[in-house]
Enzyme design. Structure first.
Site, PDB file in Angstrom:
ATOM      1  CG  ASP A 145     -10.367  -9.966 -19.289  1.00  0.00           C
ATOM      2  OD1 ASP A 145      -9.204 -10.386 -19.078  1.00  0.00           O
ATOM      3  OD2 ASP A 145     -11.130  -9.595 -18.384  1.00  0.00           O
ATOM      4  CG  LEU A 165     -23.612 -12.318  -9.690  1.00  0.00           C
ATOM      5  CD1 LEU A 165     -23.882 -12.659 -11.143  1.00  0.00           C
ATOM      6  CD2 LEU A 165     -23.148 -13.559  -8.945  1.00  0.00           C
ATOM      7  N   GLY A 166     -20.894  -8.719  -8.421  1.00  0.00           N
ATOM      8  CA  GLY A 166     -19.629  -8.011  -8.484  1.00  0.00           C
ATOM      9  C   GLY A 166     -19.848  -6.530  -8.655  1.00  0.00           C
ATOM     10  CE  LYS A 225     -20.815  -5.935 -15.758  1.00  0.00           C
ATOM     11  NZ  LYS A 225     -20.089  -6.931 -14.976  1.00  0.00           N
ATOM     12  CB  THR A 258     -22.343  -7.921 -12.275  1.00  0.00           C
ATOM     13  OG1 THR A 258     -21.470  -7.202 -13.135  1.00  0.00           O
ATOM     14  CG2 THR A 258     -22.991  -9.058 -13.055  1.00  0.00           C
ATOM     15  N   GLY A 271     -17.369  -2.633  -9.295  1.00  0.00           N
ATOM     16  CA  GLY A 271     -16.065  -2.015  -9.478  1.00  0.00           C
ATOM     17  C   GLY A 271     -16.089  -1.042 -10.624  1.00  0.00           C
ATOM     18  N   GLY A 272     -15.239   0.003 -10.490  1.00  0.00           N
ATOM     19  CA  GLY A 272     -15.120   0.965 -11.579  1.00  0.00           C
ATOM     20  C   GLY A 272     -16.450   1.638 -11.838  1.00  0.00           C
ATOM     21  CG  PHE A 273     -16.998   3.696 -14.882  1.00  0.00           C
ATOM     22  CD1 PHE A 273     -17.341   5.008 -14.649  1.00  0.00           C
ATOM     23  CD2 PHE A 273     -15.672   3.391 -15.153  1.00  0.00           C
ATOM     24  CE1 PHE A 273     -16.394   6.009 -14.701  1.00  0.00           C
ATOM     25  CE2 PHE A 273     -14.727   4.381 -15.208  1.00  0.00           C
ATOM     26  CZ  PHE A 273     -15.081   5.696 -14.966  1.00  0.00           C
ATOM     27  N   GLY A 274     -19.301  -0.116 -12.926  1.00  0.00           N
ATOM     28  CA  GLY A 274     -20.420  -1.026 -13.079  1.00  0.00           C
ATOM     29  C   GLY A 274     -20.652  -1.932 -11.895  1.00  0.00           C
TER      30      GLY A 274
END
Length: 786
Positions: free
Chosen positions: A139, A16-17, A41, A24, A19-22
């Site tokens: 957010d 699903l996604g 996650k 999904t 970026g950075g440190f994770g």
């Protein structure tokens, strides 16, 4: 990783996604019937540092536990599992089928006003719960608001745990270039962009989402007023004045000018939705206070209110799209809230009783044993046969015999205020009288309840001995709420249903005061609170007053003392997230530091199940703290005193008024010397104290609580002299020229219902009494925080 089995259970079927440190993923739970889908996650990082791993592990567990609490709300995804595998961390959450609000906001689409109000109400109800857990989402944007397919409700996703933990890792490893801002440009409030989010930061973001649905424009497309930094949007929408004013306050540039809680915003929105007057600037508009709002609208804002409206267009929904959505997790522990005021409770369920509605039998039966004018005992402070006889005679209408018995009880128990109140009531008997009530937590008979009752009883005794009000004496009804929120509201309902009661002094803490205040306001019965300092009581309603200064003054006095007198800037705070008072003082202290360019180093929540006093103190010292700020409520006073003892005077200690008790002197003793506490009044060696000691005996506790309860009663009595009716009492107290004689100074009320007052700072010192060392509170400074 497609097809890989994680945790020997979760099979990854889609990405699903990342970026950075994770990362999904959508996964299948292979150990449940039908292999239902879930969201996985995955937190990844690379560090050989064992200390970093331990820190991340600790934070991960904290965030997961908080996520589990949040998932109890129907419109927040449930946390299904969390685990560690090969020193990497995983969250498993509920899979929600639906589509993000952003899918509905295609170019040229505008929501109707009723659709916007429904959207706001739906999400504000979720934020009430979120903020009550001490959490700021940080957010909120269309992509994180999922319209659920099965019922059309919005689900709030992506609390940013991976970002929060990732930034911690980045800081610990020195990889600061990898850090991720935890907000989205255009939706993030100014203070949030500086790394200082407030609860009202979420309200700003939601307000910008609502404006986007009205205008069809993303926040980045809207200009700002050069002089005020406020967003200019009114000329792009067709919207009523009431909703526009509501949204203007939601998105004020400075957070102090916004609604300060989701509850306050939702109450104001109800006024908009009902077609009433614009809920422009404060809870006062919802509850009827006629005073001016604390927010001033500048000329540039007024000018743009007059802009032309664009054509209103119908919204086009796309409900036929079903998407697999990533539900991320995590929380940011934060500081505020009336609605963080009570863990496990919600003000939204408290519906004020309209003045024309009868009290139900269930409410009356539940509270009958908690109210007495003398016909029953509420306090079990001391076993006194004569007092028992007195109330039995009172209940039988044998007032002369009740007086004899209660006078005898007074002789053997001089310090008992309940006895004196019943005695004064018995002396009146069946004669015409005026009546007020006092609501206290008599389950805590060795604490503030007796101190409050002594103040009220002294005011009643002084008045009746002086001939009453134009020859008519005053009866006082005692109500025991035991510091329970539902009980306080039920008692308020019953008291309000009795038209002969012209005013109420109470309640014992901010939480119960706030819960009952809505009932008193709805039924047009004046309440004067002697002890509630939570800022949320300001402007609560035209029938709500208090003799206790706001926490804003307390926080200002303590922060000024720390910065200007102690010359210290490194401070940690201890608080109780389950208490309205504690959260209010904590937030105001943080705000006061914010404006002086200072931030808290750490926050320690007494209410956490894993709270460890010794570990917290040592952590604060290890981090280089110079000052401890204590903001406990009465329920965690023992833990606060323990902090004082464990500190052993290594760090300077500041505290709110709740810790100004004899217990801290007796228990902490030498370790408490030098502690600085803010109090609203000092009765030491005053005429009021001398008179009170004569009335109650030398051993009775007489302090600022007694004085402010006396002042609350004096305010009601003074108003009743001019107009002994409910409406008359409110009218007199609201007059700018109103004044009454108080215990230590005159009583004046501001348009907000707050007392025009000040804060005193006291410190704990020692004196020698024979061979013993005795500790006492001493006045440290003059008036502060005006």
């Amino acid at each position: 990783m497609l097809g890989e089995l994680i945790g020997a259970r979760y099979k990854i079927i889609n990405v699903l996604g990342a970026g950075g440190f994770g990362h999904t993923y959508i996964a299948e739970d292979t150990q449940r019937p039908g292999n239902p889908r879930c969201v996985l996650k995955h937190l990844t990082f690379a560090s050989p540092n064992a200390a970093v791993l331990q820190q991340v592990r600790r934070l991960f567990h904290q965030e997961a536990e908080a996520l589990e609490r949040l998932g109890r709300h129907d419109q927040i995804p449930q946390l299904l599992a969390y685990f560690e595998e090969n020193q990497e961390f995983y969250l498993v959450q509920e899979f929600v089928e639906g589509h993000p609000l952003s899918d509905e906001l295609t170019e040229g689409v505008h929501f109707s006003e009723q659709q916007v109000i429904a959207l706001l109400d739906d999400i504000l109800s979720v934020l009430e719960f979120v903020h009550a857990q001490g959490v700021i989402h940080r957010d909120i944007k269309p992509e994180n608001l999922i319209r659920r397919d099965r019922d059309g409700k919005f689900v709030l996703i992506d609390f940013g745990a991976v970002k929060t933990l990732g930034n911690t890792i980045a800081e610990a490893t020195g990889e600061t270039s990898l850090s991720i801002p935890i907000y989205t440009s255009g939706y993030g409030a100014s203070e949030q962009c500086l790394g200082r989010p407030q609860f009202s930061s979420d309200l700003y973001s939601l307000g910008m989402v609502a404006i986007q649905t009205l205008t069809g424009m993303r926040p980045s497309q809207l200009p700002q007023d050069f002089n005020t930094s406020e967003i200019v949007w009114r000329d792009q929408a067709q919207v009523s004045e009431s909703l526009a004013a509501f949204l203007e306050r939601m998105i004020c540039y400075h957070y102090i000018h916004r609604y300060q809680s989701a509850l306050e915003a939702r109450q104001a929105l109800q006024q908009v939705g009902s077609g009433g007057a614009p809920a422009t600037l404060s809870t006062a508009n919802f509850l009827g206070r006629t005073a001016a709002s604390p927010l001033t609208i500048t000329p540039p804002l007024q000018t743009r209110f007059q802009g032309e409206r664009s054509e209103h267009r119908p919204v086009s929904h796309r409900f036929n799209v079903t998407k697999a959505l990533a539900i991320t997790g995590g929380v940011v522990i934060a500081a505020f809230g009336l609605t963080a005021l009570m863990r496990g409770s919600s003000l939204s369920k408290w519906v004020p009783l309209a003045s024309h509605e009868p009290v139900s039998n269930s409410v009356r039966n539940a509270t009958n044993d908690r109210i007495s004018a003398g016909e029953k005992l509420l306090s079990q402070w001391q076993v006194n046969p004569k007092k028992q006889e007195g109330v039995e005679r009172f209940a039988a209408g044998e007032y002369t015999k009740a007086v004899v018995a209660l006078e005898s009880a007074r002789q053997s128990s001089q310090g008992d205020p309940e006895t004196l109140i019943y005695l004064n009531n018995a002396r009146i008997g069946a004669e015409t009288s005026y009546k007020i009530a006092v609501a206290v937590p008599l389950g805590d008979t060795f604490g503030s309840a007796l101190e409050i009752l002594r103040g009220v009883a002294k005011a009643q005794d002084d008045l009746n001995r002086g001939g009453g009000i134009n020859g008519i004496r005053l009866k006082v009804v005692i109500a025991n709420d035991d510091n329970k929120l539902d009980t306080a509201q039920q008692l308020a309902t019953l008291l309000a249903s009795q038209p002969e009661i012209l005013g109420v002094v109470g309640h014992g803490i901010s939480d119960t005061t706030l819960s009952a205040a809505a009932v008193y306001q709805a039924n047009q019965l004046v309440m004067v609170s002697p002890l509630s300092s939570a800022v949320q009581l300001s402007n609560f309603g035209s029938y709500i007053f208090r003799t206790m200064p706001s926490d804003r003054l307390t926080a200002k006095a303590l922060s000024n003392y720390m910065l200007n007198n102690l010359k210290k800037r490194k401070v940690v705070i201890f608080f109780n997230a389950a208490s309205a008072y504690s959260m209010s003082l904590k937030t105001e202290f943080k705000n006061a530091l914010f404006y002086n360019g200072v931030e808290l180093m750490s926050e320690f929540d007494f209410s956490r199940p894993d709270f460890d006093a010794a570990d917290s103190v040592e952590t604060a010292i290890a981090k280089g703290a110079e000052v401890i700020m204590l903001a406990p409520d009465s329920t965690v006073s023992d833990q606060a005193i323990q902090i004082v003892q464990l500190n052993r005077r290594r760090l300077k200690v500041l505290a709110g008024d709740s810790i100004s008790t004899a217990k801290v002197l007796k228990v902490a003793g030498q370790d408490a010397t030098g502690l600085v506490v803010a109090v609203p009044a000092d009765v030491t060696r005053s005429p009021f104290q001398q008179q009170s000691k004569q009335l109650w005996g030398q051993q009775a506790s007489i302090n600022w609580r007694t004085a402010l309860a006396y002042d609350a009663t004096q305010a009601l009595v003074t108003a009743m002299r001019s107009d002994p009716s409910r409406a008359g009492v409110r009218r007199v107290l609201s007059q700018p020229t109103f004044t009454a004689t108080g215990a230590t100074e005159p009583i004046h009320f501001l348009p907000s219902g707050d007392r025009q007052s000040h804060i005193l700072l006291m410190t704990i010192g020692s004196v020698t009494a024979g061979s013993r060392t005795v500790y006492e509170f001493k006045l440290l400074s003059g008036k502060s925080g005006k």
